[in-house]
Scaffold this motif. Structure first.
Motif, mmCIF file in Angstrom:
data_model
loop_
_atom_site.group_PDB
_atom_site.id
_atom_site.type_symbol
_atom_site.label_atom_id
_atom_site.label_comp_id
_atom_site.label_asym_id
_atom_site.label_seq_id
_atom_site.Cartn_x
_atom_site.Cartn_y
_atom_site.Cartn_z
ATOM 1 N N LYS A 8 0.862 -1.174 0.000
ATOM 2 C CA LYS A 8 0.000 0.000 0.000
ATOM 3 C C LYS A 8 0.901 1.227 0.000
ATOM 4 C CE LYS A 8 -3.744 1.999 2.703
ATOM 5 N NZ LYS A 8 -4.611 1.815 3.863
ATOM 6 N N ASP A 10 1.239 5.684 -0.579
ATOM 7 C CA ASP A 10 0.771 7.033 -0.851
ATOM 8 C C ASP A 10 1.661 7.564 -1.960
ATOM 9 O OD1 ASP A 10 -1.284 7.236 1.061
ATOM 10 O OD2 ASP A 10 0.184 7.660 2.618
ATOM 11 N N GLN A 33 -2.130 -1.094 -3.551
ATOM 12 C CA GLN A 33 -3.060 0.003 -3.355
ATOM 13 C C GLN A 33 -2.269 1.294 -3.330
ATOM 14 O OE1 GLN A 33 -5.925 -0.329 -0.195
ATOM 15 N NE2 GLN A 33 -6.238 1.881 -0.139
ATOM 16 N N ASN A 35 -2.672 5.494 -2.916
ATOM 17 C CA ASN A 35 -3.499 6.625 -2.504
ATOM 18 C C ASN A 35 -2.937 7.887 -3.143
ATOM 19 O OD1 ASN A 35 -5.063 4.979 -0.805
ATOM 20 N ND2 ASN A 35 -3.554 5.177 0.810
ATOM 21 N N ASP A 37 -3.363 11.941 -3.189
ATOM 22 C CA ASP A 37 -3.884 13.165 -2.591
ATOM 23 C C ASP A 37 -3.585 14.302 -3.557
ATOM 24 O OD1 ASP A 37 -3.797 15.710 -1.071
ATOM 25 O OD2 ASP A 37 -4.268 14.408 0.619
ATOM 26 N N THR A 61 -6.965 4.994 -4.749
ATOM 27 C CA THR A 61 -7.905 5.835 -4.015
ATOM 28 C C THR A 61 -7.554 7.291 -4.289
ATOM 29 O OG1 THR A 61 -8.174 4.192 -2.274
ATOM 30 C CG2 THR A 61 -8.805 6.451 -1.743
ATOM 31 N N GLU A 63 -7.962 10.711 -3.044
ATOM 32 C CA GLU A 63 -8.312 11.338 -1.774
ATOM 33 C C GLU A 63 -8.672 12.803 -1.977
ATOM 34 O OE1 GLU A 63 -4.782 10.558 0.498
ATOM 35 O OE2 GLU A 63 -5.460 8.554 1.035
#
Length: 102
Positions: A8, A10, A33, A35, A37, A61, A63
């Motif tokens: 996972k 970011d 995964q 993420n 932003d 994802t 965000e």
């Protein structure tokens, strides 16, 4: 080109101020995964497009707020997302599950 290992992530862990990353490759036979932003994306001032490659089981994802899926810009292999807070198009492999579902 940035290849990720299993896990996972970011996007801030992949991008730093000294490098320009124009694509991220999560094709590795593992479940990944990522993420994203919008604040991390806006730090990449020189980038107009970001491509994210992946496979079944991978997830991205988005965000924050103000994301949209620009179906008119979709290609045969990528779904295209934008955010009103940044002048960038994110091309996400259509094998990847994207949250939120927009």
């Amino acid at each position: 080109h940035h290849l990720v290992d299993e896990g996972k992530f970011d996007i801030s862990e992949i991008i730093n101020d000294s490098s320009v990353v124009d694509n991220i490759n999560m094709v590795n036979g593992e479940v990944n995964q990522l993420n994203i932003d919008i604040d991390d994306i806006t730090d990449m001032n020189d980038l107009d497009n970001l491509e994210i490659f992946g496979e079944d089981g991978d997830k991205v994802t988005l965000e924050g707020n103000n994301w949209s899926h620009n179906t008119a810009d979709d290609t045969a292999d990528f779904n295209v997302y934008t955010n009103t807070g940044a002048n960038i198009k994110i091309y996400i492999d259509d094998d990847i599950d994207v949250t939120p579902d927009i």
